[in-house]
Design an enzyme around this catalytic site. Structure first.
Site, PDB file in Angstrom:
ATOM      1  CB  CYS A   2       5.659   9.863  -3.615  1.00 14.64           C
ATOM      2  SG  CYS A   2       4.740  10.174  -2.113  1.00 14.64           S
ATOM      3  NE  ARG A  27       7.445   5.627  -7.262  1.00 13.93           N
ATOM      4  CZ  ARG A  27       8.364   4.706  -7.015  1.00 13.93           C
ATOM      5  NH1 ARG A  27       8.503   3.687  -7.835  1.00 13.93           N
ATOM      6  NH2 ARG A  27       9.127   4.787  -5.964  1.00 13.93           N
ATOM      7  CD1 TRP A  75      -0.499   5.513  -1.062  1.00  7.75           C
ATOM      8  CD2 TRP A  75       0.880   5.806   0.664  1.00  7.75           C
ATOM      9  NE1 TRP A  75      -0.891   4.662  -0.067  1.00  7.75           N
ATOM     10  CE2 TRP A  75      -0.064   4.816   1.005  1.00  7.75           C
ATOM     11  CE3 TRP A  75       1.848   6.153   1.609  1.00  7.75           C
ATOM     12  CZ2 TRP A  75      -0.061   4.173   2.242  1.00  7.75           C
ATOM     13  CZ3 TRP A  75       1.847   5.512   2.840  1.00  7.75           C
ATOM     14  CH2 TRP A  75       0.895   4.538   3.142  1.00  7.75           C
ATOM     15  CG  ASN A 101       9.489   8.457  -3.301  1.00  4.07           C
ATOM     16  OD1 ASN A 101       8.760   8.115  -2.374  1.00  4.07           O
ATOM     17  ND2 ASN A 101      10.082   7.596  -4.089  1.00  4.07           N
ATOM     18  N   GLY A 102       9.750   9.849  -0.098  1.00  2.00           N
ATOM     19  CA  GLY A 102      10.483   9.349   1.068  1.00  2.00           C
ATOM     20  C   GLY A 102       9.953   9.990   2.331  1.00  2.00           C
ATOM     21  CD  GLU A 481      -1.269 -13.097  -4.085  1.00  2.00           C
ATOM     22  OE1 GLU A 481      -0.892 -12.749  -2.952  1.00  2.00           O
ATOM     23  OE2 GLU A 481      -1.275 -12.331  -5.061  1.00  2.00           O
ATOM     24  CE  LYS A 485      -3.601  -9.816  -5.741  1.00  2.00           C
ATOM     25  NZ  LYS A 485      -2.211  -9.626  -5.774  1.00  2.00           N
ATOM     26  CD  GLU A 488      -4.022  -6.350  -3.459  1.00  4.77           C
ATOM     27  OE1 GLU A 488      -3.291  -5.480  -2.992  1.00  4.77           O
ATOM     28  OE2 GLU A 488      -3.572  -7.347  -4.073  1.00  4.77           O
ATOM     29  CG  HIS A 504      -9.326 -24.963  16.217  1.00  4.23           C
ATOM     30  ND1 HIS A 504      -9.637 -25.825  17.246  1.00  4.23           N
ATOM     31  CD2 HIS A 504      -8.680 -25.709  15.292  1.00  4.23           C
ATOM     32  CE1 HIS A 504      -9.184 -27.032  16.953  1.00  4.23           C
ATOM     33  NE2 HIS A 504      -8.608 -27.000  15.774  1.00  4.23           N
ATOM     34  CE  LYS A 602       3.110  -3.303  -9.243  1.00  7.22           C
ATOM     35  NZ  LYS A 602       2.244  -4.331  -8.663  1.00  7.22           N
TER      36      LYS A 602
END
Ligand code: G6P
Length: 607
Positions: A2, A27, A75, A101-102, A481, A485, A488, A504, A602
């Protein structure tokens, strides 16, 4: 997560609020809203969806009247993304508005209490309790009321509060979630992060936990919860305004990929002097350094992947055991850690909730923490024992690229610095590695100059259902990574596998045409990975290899992207570039919202 902004001044607030929110959309972007005091009442405009919906609703701010206001980009945590759950939230009578925010952990208890007093809630959010509590306790002094409300709140918050009766002030406060105050000329701002105010001012005040800022048009006063004034140094932000703009690129992600040579250079160069790595930031004595029996790395997401690379490098070069933990797991597993363990915490934002709490857990158990952080003055940077900054500049795209690369650069610097002090690297090797390290930026540049081949491969595979990434040793760390990438931002299912482990179980998923991206850079294991490549090819896979140009024969095993040869330790910095570009081009061809992938944010400030 947020983003919060606020403006008080003599101009119309609307355009700054929308512009600031645009900078903070990384955010969270499932809904957005603003509230302005138009001189007689608080007017809220909010909308589900990205900021552009709110912009349309307000005709780019033209319909917003008032010289004081707050804004929010969300968010969702409590309550689905919707118009009604979007911030700002108003109190019962509409006299008080709050952006937050939180997470308020005891919100249900507070909501039950207020409901029993006859207050009817409109939204499903935890935030609305704050607005309702303010009105419930208000006796004419907003600051006193906010202080009283803070006593009731458990959890984390950055808050912006305005009221109908006080058109001349914004109250801002924070605990655990970030918030800065921007100081302008007869106008002042609040924001979750400096990028939102860079076009307006470079002078900021950083609020600490439980400090309350009272913003007026002509000044800002900071007090503590006992109403004692807190004097603060004004900080000047160095970040370039253009760094937070797209600068002609279609996406921030692409711009940030292209900025990597500079970001890596800015991170490395000031720390190499006369052929030696100098890390003045580390305050440990040589004795302390030698007393460590283990290194513990804590991080989330891509930063965790940097940690996995670091494990291979540190164990090989420093001969010390390294444990890499996902911060969210570390916190709750009663870890064995004490003052003989050196903890390294990696975080771009410096505010990831799990990483921050994991760091505190390590500190509580006596461990010395060195953090690797991009955002100057962020919570992790401030609270760790030592901080080494990555000089990537602001990273806006949700999928990290240049921050990842600069974090890797710091790992190399640390490996050399510690290796020298511990005597595990011989002088010739040290000299050779420093020389190679200095060449990294130009080698990254060279790969970026030849991106067309990667674009072509992306066009061949962008419709794939699954993509697998395989590698061994440090190449395996990198494949994690590459896979993250791709998934996402393109929403293609992808997995990264240690190449030897594929047989396996996971190899059963390989069928005719499945793309497998094989990282073939680790000199000692080329023969082994080639065998694994042949195994998947036999089962129908189409293989793309990433290999060093010193091994042209790899081309006979699959379509190959060549990267310049360097020493093994540094190759992840080169091999990651084609992986980032592949993910970018695939997503672009699929028409995805590259900078703001669905469901993500992010800066992850909730557990
Ligand atoms: C989010 C971002 C990732 C990042 C992770 C950790 O998931 O999208 O790119 O790696 O958070 O963030 P941090 O700021 O702690 O590096």
């Amino acid at each position: 997560m947020c983003g919060i902004v606020g403006y008080i001044g003599y101009e119309q607030a609307g355009s700054f609020l929308l512009d600031g929110l645009e900078k903070l959309e990384y955010r969270g972007y499932d809904s957005a809203g603003v509230c302005l005091n138009d001189g007689s009442e608080l007017v809220v405009k909010k909308a589900k969806g990205k900021l552009k919906v709110l912009k349309e609703l307000t005709q780019n701010g033209k319909l917003l009247a008032g010289t004081v206001g707050i804004g929010h980009t969300r968010w969702a945590t409590h309550g689905e993304p919707s118009d009604v759950n979007a911030h700002p939230h108003l109190s019962k009578s509409g006299r008080f508005a709050v952006v937050h925010n939180g997470i308020i952990e005891n919100y249900q208890q507070l909501k039950d209490y207020l409901t029993s007093k006859g207050i009817v809630f409109r939204s499903m959010t935890d935030t609305e309790v704050i607005a309702q509590l303010i009105e419930y306790y208000y006796k004419g002094d907003l600051v006193d009321t906010v202080i009283k409300v803070l006593e009731k709140l458990e959890g984390s918050y950055a808050l912006g509060v305005i009221s109908q009766e006080n058109p001349d002030e914004i109250i801002a406060v924070r605990k655990e979630s970030p918030l800065i105050i921007g100081l302008g000329d007869k106008e002042n701002y609040i924001a979750s992060d400096v990028t939102a105010i860079l076009t307006k001012t470079r002078n900021i005040l950083r609020l600490e936990n439980n400090e309350i800022a009272i913003l007026k048009r002509d000044g800002v006063k900071i007090i503590d919860t006992d109403k004692e004034e807190v004097r603060k140094e004004i900080e000047t932000v160095e970040w370039d305004v253009s760094a937070a703009e797209k600068g002609g690129y279609e996406h921030f992600m692409f711009k940030e990929i292209m900025e990597q040579p500079k970001a890596v250079k800015d991170t490395i160069s000031p720390r190499i002097r006369n052929g030696r790595v100098v890390l003045d930031e580390i305050k440990l004595t040589d004795e302390q350094l030698k007393s460590f029996t283990k290194v513990n790395i804590l991080a989330c997401g891509s930063a965790y992947h940097v940690g996995v690379v670091a494990k291979y490098i540190f164990e090989k070069m420093l001969r010390i055991p390294v444990e890499v933990d996902l911060a969210s797991e570390f916190r709750y597993r009663d870890p064995i850690i004490n003052d003989k363990v050196l903890t390294i915490v990696i975080s771009q934002s410096g505010e990831t909730a799990d990483t921050k709490e994991a760091m505190k857990e390590a500190q509580r158990r006596g461990s010395h923490v060195i953090s690797i952080v991009n955002v100057v003055g962020s919570a992790i940077a401030v609270e760790s024992n030592d901080v080494i900054y990555t000089w990537a500049g602001p990273e806006i795209a949700v999928a990290t690229t240049k921050a990842y690369s600069t974090q890797l650069a710091v790992i190399y610097l640390m490996a050399l610095y510690f290796g020298d002090k511990l005597g595990t690297i011989v002088p010739d090797e040290y000299k050779a590695l420093v020389g190679e390290l200095e060449k990294l930026p130009e080698r990254i540049e060279k790969i970026l100059e030849h991106k067309e081949k990667i674009q072509y491969l992306a066009s061949k595979y962008f419709n794939s259902k699954d993509v697998f990434f395989i590698g061994r040793n440090i190449d395996y760390a990198l494949s994690l990574e590459g896979s993250l990438k791709l998934k996402e931002i393109s929403y293609i299912h992808s997995e990264a596998y240690a190449a030897g482990e594929l047989k396996h179980g996971t190899i059963s998923l390989i069928e005719k045409g499945t793309p497998v991206i094989a990282l073939v850079t680790h000199e000692e294991l080329i023969g082994k990975i080639v065998s694994n490549i042949e195994e998947v090819k036999t089962r129908g896979a189409e293989v793309i290899c990433i290999a060093c140009d010193s091994h042209p024969e790899i081309e006979s095993h699959g379509q190959t992207i060549f990267i310049p040869k360097s020493c093994d330790m540094l190759l992840p910095s080169l091999a990651v570039i084609p992986l980032q570009l592949f993910a970018y081009y695939v997503s672009s061809l699929k028409g995805c919202d590259i900078d703001k992938p669905r469901n993500l944010a992010k800066s992850v400030t909730v557990e």
